[in-house]
Design a protein around this motif. Structure first.
Motif, PDB file in Angstrom:
ATOM      1  N   UNK A  43       5.433   4.257   1.064  1.00 21.95           N
ATOM      2  CA  UNK A  43       5.085   3.116   0.232  1.00 21.95           C
ATOM      3  C   UNK A  43       5.621   1.861   0.898  1.00 21.95           C
ATOM      4  N   UNK A  44       4.780   0.842   1.029  1.00 19.40           N
ATOM      5  CA  UNK A  44       5.160  -0.376   1.726  1.00 19.40           C
ATOM      6  C   UNK A  44       6.145  -1.211   0.932  1.00 19.40           C
ATOM      7  N   UNK A  45       6.969  -1.983   1.640  1.00 22.05           N
ATOM      8  CA  UNK A  45       7.914  -2.889   1.002  1.00 22.05           C
ATOM      9  C   UNK A  45       7.864  -4.292   1.588  1.00 22.05           C
ATOM     10  N   UNK A  46       6.852  -4.558   2.392  1.00 20.34           N
ATOM     11  CA  UNK A  46       6.599  -5.903   2.902  1.00 20.34           C
ATOM     12  C   UNK A  46       5.208  -6.311   2.418  1.00 20.34           C
ATOM     13  N   UNK A  47       5.112  -7.289   1.513  1.00 18.66           N
ATOM     14  CA  UNK A  47       3.790  -7.673   1.010  1.00 18.66           C
ATOM     15  C   UNK A  47       2.890  -8.197   2.117  1.00 18.66           C
ATOM     16  N   UNK A  86       0.827  -1.201   0.000  1.00 20.35           N
ATOM     17  CA  UNK A  86       0.000   0.000   0.000  1.00 20.35           C
ATOM     18  C   UNK A  86       0.861   1.251   0.000  1.00 20.35           C
ATOM     19  N   UNK A  87       0.232   2.341  -0.367  1.00 21.48           N
ATOM     20  CA  UNK A  87       0.935   3.617  -0.257  1.00 21.48           C
ATOM     21  C   UNK A  87       0.025   4.653   0.370  1.00 21.48           C
ATOM     22  N   UNK A 108      -6.739  -1.731  -1.759  1.00 23.15           N
ATOM     23  CA  UNK A 108      -6.538  -3.158  -1.528  1.00 23.15           C
ATOM     24  C   UNK A 108      -6.231  -3.885  -2.819  1.00 23.15           C
ATOM     25  N   UNK A 109      -6.684  -3.350  -3.956  1.00 23.75           N
ATOM     26  CA  UNK A 109      -6.516  -4.044  -5.236  1.00 23.75           C
ATOM     27  C   UNK A 109      -5.107  -3.919  -5.810  1.00 23.75           C
ATOM     28  N   UNK A 110      -4.201  -3.254  -5.112  1.00 20.48           N
ATOM     29  CA  UNK A 110      -2.779  -3.321  -5.481  1.00 20.48           C
ATOM     30  C   UNK A 110      -2.273  -4.699  -5.041  1.00 20.48           C
ATOM     31  N   UNK A 111      -2.638  -5.697  -5.801  1.00 16.21           N
ATOM     32  CA  UNK A 111      -2.526  -7.093  -5.384  1.00 16.21           C
ATOM     33  C   UNK A 111      -1.961  -7.933  -6.527  1.00 16.21           C
TER      34      UNK A 111
END
Length: 766
Positions: free
Chosen positions: A287-291, A194-195, A236-239
């Protein structure tokens, strides 16, 4: 350096399931350790991943998860300045709240930044220890234990121990699940990053790196269920999942997600016809870097829960938790597929075939799902429990997994205390586990407090006053400060009666003379409405057929706005201590205004399928009045064993016009010795976390109160408590008291004029 340590219970995985399991085990007296491979607790909810916790209250009013997870979320809201928005908006205050709880918990040792390596088996069905490595410390740990709990998500402890697991989608033929594909496959739900963005006072350009994905097609977003509707982020759809393996190719997934996340922001900033102007002054902030992973291995237990269980609300004798999210199965591939998650592709239309078959719960979860069938001292909680792929669509959300964590931690401690194999827990001591969970603040759909040690259950209960419920109209005001609904949700003032609508009404007396509805007739002629009054088993009884019919009638609605229309019901011999549902059948020429306040337990619903209703709005009450006023919040409710609206209101509420202080008293025929007093207050039940504002303290929750005992002919103050905002409080007295009367005096709330309590428990020397 090698260190050998030993504990009663070893929990691996510090997401919300693992955290709640470890705290529950330690609170129940067993030496416990929690091993986690990240620097912060919370798993997907942590500030590293920032998936905001969801649960049953997203779809069912008064279905918020309680127990340890409730303590944590109430504490976070009370001290955090950050608005709770969708994914990306968790900050480090949440990490610290969890860390603080661990540090306060006796018997609990925490190992952060510690990687599980393998299990050491005592024999093929028993784990002796695990091996783990502390990152950057050159320390190897060998952690021995009696019971092990796998909360790793990927089920790596169970996998290392040789347990059977499933991964992928079961085919339709295996269990005939409505959401199962025709043929089985390796398809799983994907992972997300996520960001978060930040608004500035000037325009901010953005240029994506060359290696980012370049989006040009608006239909990819707006016609396929991926609307970037918020300039702040939270998608959430950044998947991404299939074709990548969600365990072995996690790093590849992380990189691909980063490429897509930057590409989505580039699209929004530079080419999106709807968002380009809105995002002009926004810049990327994080911006996250852990899925954040949704699905991988599911460990086989003594029961495999299928989709039929949440759909049919199966009643399990070994129920230890509950859920209520819908059957939410994301499209395999995520961004790499043409369409996103089906409900989003339908714009969350609640009347579609998919939406109707996906609405589920509240439903119970059995303990057998949480006990590994192949290893005698291994339990699990989280998304790796024993469920099918379709059932995981609802069980996987963090509010539910936190409850399952508390359940296994409690069960493990009781198994050790009673020297019983965990595989025998569901048959032999499940009632003990259920009673302990209830005492520790959890809620179970099919159990109530029956603790023989609770002295309050033997007491007579009286109060200074009990509120009567007369209903509410559109102009009545409630005390809901800081309780809102999401920015993108409908803002209702009235609803057109296009479908059947229902309003719950608590029956506090055996007689009702008149129910009056506030209705608006928008035509130039009198309209007619058909009305049914139905008996329901609880507030989540969404059936239409098979319900007992108390009354059927028809009324005329005069022309004009907000007309009060009498329904002369003249009912006698009613079943006191229950709910009825007043259903108004469709007439689109008439609308029913929303009440200006929420009446506890009195939520509304609407028809979505042939025999299915669902919650309306976010727990709203529709405008109605009732005569005579119903005494549905009597003092006796505090010892009925249930701590939220369910089959009845289950709440004591004082008369608001009498002001504070107000009191409630427990009396015994003979003196009893009391050392511990446990209280459950209202608050934080009606909606999920997202609805609560920064620094929120629920207005219905008592803020200042005294605990008093009748000693030597006078009331003696045992404890004075001030500044409370937690739902559950346990007070151990400095010394036990001998008395035949105990009083709780509420002197102030966090905003509501009524004193309100769900439960009082009293215990002697334990």
């Amino acid at each position: 350096m090698v260190k050998n340590v030993s504990y009663d219970v070893v929990v691996v995985g510090g997401g919300l399931a693992g955290l709640c399991a470890a705290v529950a085990s330690a609170r129940n007296g067993k030496s416990t350790c929690l091993v986690h491979n990240r620097p912060v607790l919370g798993g997907n909810s942590s500030s590293e991943i920032r998936v905001t916790p969801h649960g049953a209250a997203a779809f069912h009013a008064y279905a918020r998860e309680t127990g340890i997870i409730s303590e944590l979320l109430i504490q976070e809201r009370a001290q955090n300045h950050e608005e709770i928005f969708e994914n990306g908006w968790t900050n480090s205050i949440w990490d610290v709240v969890q860390y603080d709880l661990v540090q306060q918990t006796e018997n609990l040792t925490l190992y952060l930044n510690t990687d599980f390596q393998k299990v050491i088996m005592r024999n093929e069905r028993n784990i002796k220890a695990i091996e783990a490595t502390v990152q950057s410390a050159e320390i190897e740990l060998q952690i021995a234990g009696e019971i092990f709990v796998d909360c790793t998500g990927d089920g790596i402890v169970a996998h290392s121990a040789g347990c059977e697991s499933r991964m992928g989608s079961e085919g339709r033929d295996e269990f005939n699940e409505p959401h199962a594909p025709e043929v089985p496959s390796g398809d799983v739900m994907g992972s997300s990053i996520h960001f978060k963005t930040k608004r500035l006072d000037y325009s901010v350009p953005f240029e994506a790196p060359e290696w980012a994905i370049h989006y040009e097609d608006a239909s990819f977003f707006y016609e396929n269920g991926r609307p970037p509707k918020e300039e702040r982020g939270g998608y959430w759809w950044l998947e991404i999942g299939v074709p990548f393996h969600t365990i072995h190719e996690n790093e590849e997934i992380r990189h691909e997600l980063t490429r897509h996340a930057l590409g989505v922001w580039d699209w929004m900033k530079n080419r999106d016809p709807k968002m380009k102007e809105l995002t002009k002054n926004y810049a990327l902030d994080w911006i996250g870097q852990v899925p954040g992973k949704r699905e991988s291995r599911r460990i086989m237990g003594h029961y495999l829960m299928t989709e039929h269980d949440p759909q049919q609300c199966t009643v399990f004798e070994d129920e230890v938790g509950f859920g209520g999210w819908f059957i939410d199965l994301h499209t395999p591939g995520g961004l790499l597929a043409q369409h996103s998650e089906p409900a989003s592709g339908e714009d969350y239309n609640t009347f579609t075939e998919y939406a109707v078959k996906s609405y589920a719960g509240p439903y119970g979860v059995p303990l057998r799902c949480l006990i590994a069938k192949d290893v005698d001292n291994l339990m699990m909680a989280g998304r790796n429990v024993s469920v099918t792929h379709a059932a995981l669509g609802t069980v996987r959300v963090m509010g539910t997994t936190a409850l399952l964590g508390q359940a296994v931690g409690t069960a493990a401690a009781i198994a050790l205390r009673q020297n019983i194999l965990i595989s025998n827990l569901p048959q032999n001591v499940v009632h003990t586990i259920q009673q302990q969970l209830l005492r520790d603040g959890c809620f179970l759909l099919n159990s109530k407090n029956e603790d023989p040690e609770d002295l309050a259950l033997q007491a007579r209960v009286t109060s200074s006053s009990d509120a009567l419920e007369y209903g509410a109209g559109p102009n009545d005001l409630g005390f809901h400060q800081g309780l809102s609904i999401w920015k993108d949700q409908p803002q209702y003032t009235a609803i057109e009666l296009k479908t059947r609508r229902g309003q719950l009404i608590a029956v506090g007396a055996d007689q009702i003379d008149t129910i009056t509805l506030c209705l608006s007739n928008h035509t130039a002629s009198i309209q007619q409405l058909d009305i049914e009054l139905l008996g329901v088993r609880d507030i989540w009884d969404y059936r239409i057929e098979e319900l007992p019919v108390i009354l059927k009638t028809r009324v005329d609605v005069p022309i004009g706005e907000q007309q009060w229309v009498d329904i002369p019901v003249n009912l006698h011999g009613l079943n006191v201590g229950t709910f009825m549902r007043l259903d108004v059948l469709p007439n689109p020429q008439v609308s029913w205004p929303i009440a200006g306040k929420i009446i506890t337990g009195h939520m509304a619903s609407y028809q979505i399928g042939e025999n299915k209703m669902r919650r309306f709005g976010s727990g709203h009450t529709l405008s109605y009045k009732i005569m005579p006023g119903q005494p549905c919040y009597p003092a006796q409710n505090i010892t009925n064993g249930v701590t939220r609206p369910a089959g009845f209101t289950n709440l004591w509420k004082s008369e608001s016009t009498q002001g504070l202080p107000q009191w409630i008293t427990l009396s015994w025929d003979q003196e009893v010795e009391i050392e511990t007093i446990e209280l459950t207050f209202p608050g934080h039940l009606i909606r999920e976390l997202h609805a609560y504002s920064p620094f929120y303290r629920d207005p219905q929750c008592p803020k200042d109160y005294n605990l008093e005992a009748w000693i030597d002919g006078t009331w003696e103050v045992l404890l004075e408590i001030s500044g409370n905002y937690q739902r559950r409080r346990s007070h151990r007295l400095p010394t036990a008291v001998l008395t035949d009367r105990l009083r709780v005096m509420v002197t102030a709330t966090n905003g509501d004029p009524s004193a309100q309590i769900y439960e009082i428990r009293c215990y002697g020397n334990e």
